[in-house]
Write an enzyme that holds these catalytic residues in place. Structure first.
Site: not given
Ligand code: UT7
Length: 332
Positions: A115, A256, A286
């Site tokens: 990225c 980004h 992204n």
């Molecule tokens: O471009 C390169 C660099 N990349 C980035 O900068 C990405 C950085 N990370 C992020 O943007 C975020 O961490 C994500 C968007 C990938 C995820 O968001 P988050 O707020 O960090 O969610 P999380 O991974 O902590 O997940 C929270 C909950 C989990 O469920 P439990 O364990 O709390 O029951 C996940 O399983 O949300 C769940 N979850 C979803 N729920 C509905 C994860 N993906 C989804 C989804 N729909 N698509």
């Protein structure tokens, strides 16, 4: 550093494939929903290339740039393609793009920094211009992320899209314009937080690597989120301080586009208000190396970027790689 030549952006171009995948599409077969995706990421839809490769996206962007400037491809001296989804391991996608656009006098190469790829490539391209040896360098950010995304993994498949965008760099003898400063970093201790483990020399392709889904992106989203916020905000604040800029002096932050919450946190740290942040993550998701030039192209074409504007470009990605570039927009 006293340089005879500064590199300025004199043209922009973009290509996004026509096929749109909206958030509702994922609701049909995954445990996810539009509201979660929009509130957690800011993404509403993304584009998918149905037929073709990254070079088709990249060549589309370069052709768009050339058409907008009425420029002959024979004038291009070099093409740098930032990508993590090259058509093949070799030859470089830059060679395929060179052929597809008819840039018969150009050399070129690919650059892999995920990225942050466009920022690393822009800095590299600027150095070619500053050397005085090259006068027309094209820097492309292009990724067909749909080629390496597991569409059964809700953690990643909702995030990514396909796109390419390109800029043309040319020299000027005018001081204090164009690519003025950069802070670029890598930290390989973060390599396992975001990677594609299979297919390379570490894990050459085999039935086992495919069965284990090692040819797909793996991301520890939470871990990347934390370091991305700190990394992008730190380098952006540092480059502003180094160049005596306050939030008021900055016309646009060009971040980004990985997550709207990361973008907001970076802007806040820089003292830049939302109206001064380029955002199109809602439309494209992204697109890895393409996000920053895609923003530049759309905002410039919408008449929002003016000659003399101070822009702070910032990115964070796999590697880890991250950085910030300060540029002064040089064309009307
Ligand atoms: O471009 C390169 C660099 N990349 C980035 O900068 C990405 C950085 N990370 C992020 O943007 C975020 O961490 C994500 C968007 C990938 C995820 O968001 P988050 O707020 O960090 O969610 P999380 O991974 O902590 O997940 C929270 C909950 C989990 O469920 P439990 O364990 O709390 O029951 C996940 O399983 O949300 C769940 N979850 C979803 N729920 C509905 C994860 N993906 C989804 C989804 N729909 N698509």
């Amino acid at each position: 550093m006293n340089k005879k030549y500064n590199a300025i952006i004199t043209g922009v171009g973009m290509y996004v494939p026509p096929k749109v995948l909206d958030n509702k599409y994922f609701e049909q077969y995954l445990d996810t929903n539009d509201e979660w995706i929009v509130t957690r990421t800011g993404i509403k839809e993304r584009r998918i290339l149905e037929n073709g490769a990254t070079s088709d996206l990249a060549a589309g962007a370069v052709k768009d740039l050339l058409a907008s400037k009425n420029m002959d491809p024979m004038e291009i001296d070099a093409i740098i393609v930032a990508t993590v989804t090259p058509d093949m391991f070799f030859p470089a996608t830059a060679c395929i793009v060179q052929d597809k656009v008819g840039a018969k006098n150009a050399w070129g190469f690919d650059l892999s920094a995920a990225c942050s790829g466009f920022l690393f490539a822009l800095r590299t391209g600027a150095s070619l211009i500053e050397s005085g040896q090259y006068r027309k360098v094209i820097v492309v950010g292009a990724d067909k992320m749909s080629a390496i995304v597991d569409y059964t993994d809700r953690n990643t498949c909702i995030l990514f899209g396909d796109a390419a965008s390109a800029v043309l760099l040319e020299p000027t003898e005018e001081a204090n314009t164009g690519i003025i400063d950069s802070i670029l970093r890598v930290d390989g201790t973060g390599q396992e937080a975001l990677y594609m483990k299979g297919g390379g020399s570490l894990n050459p392709p085999s039935h086992q690597t495919v069965d284990n889904k090692m040819h797909f992106i793996y991301q520890d989203g939470k871990a990347v989120f934390k370091v991305a916020v700190v990394g992008m905000a730190d380098v952006s604040a540092e480059i502003m301080e180094k160049n005596g800029l306050t939030g008021e002096d900055v016309a646009f932050l060009v971040p980004h586009q990985a997550n709207l919450r990361i973008i907001d946190a970076t802007a806040q740290r820089m003292g830049v208000t939302r109206e001064k942040v380029m955002i199109n993550i809602d439309k494209y998701g992204n697109t890895t190396a393409a996000t920053i030039p895609l923003c530049l192209t759309e905002y410039y074409r919408a008449g929002k970027v003016k000659k003399g504007d101070n822009l702070i470009l910032a990115a964070f990605g796999a590697g880890f790689t991250w950085g910030s570039i300060y540029l002064k927009w040089a064309i009307d």
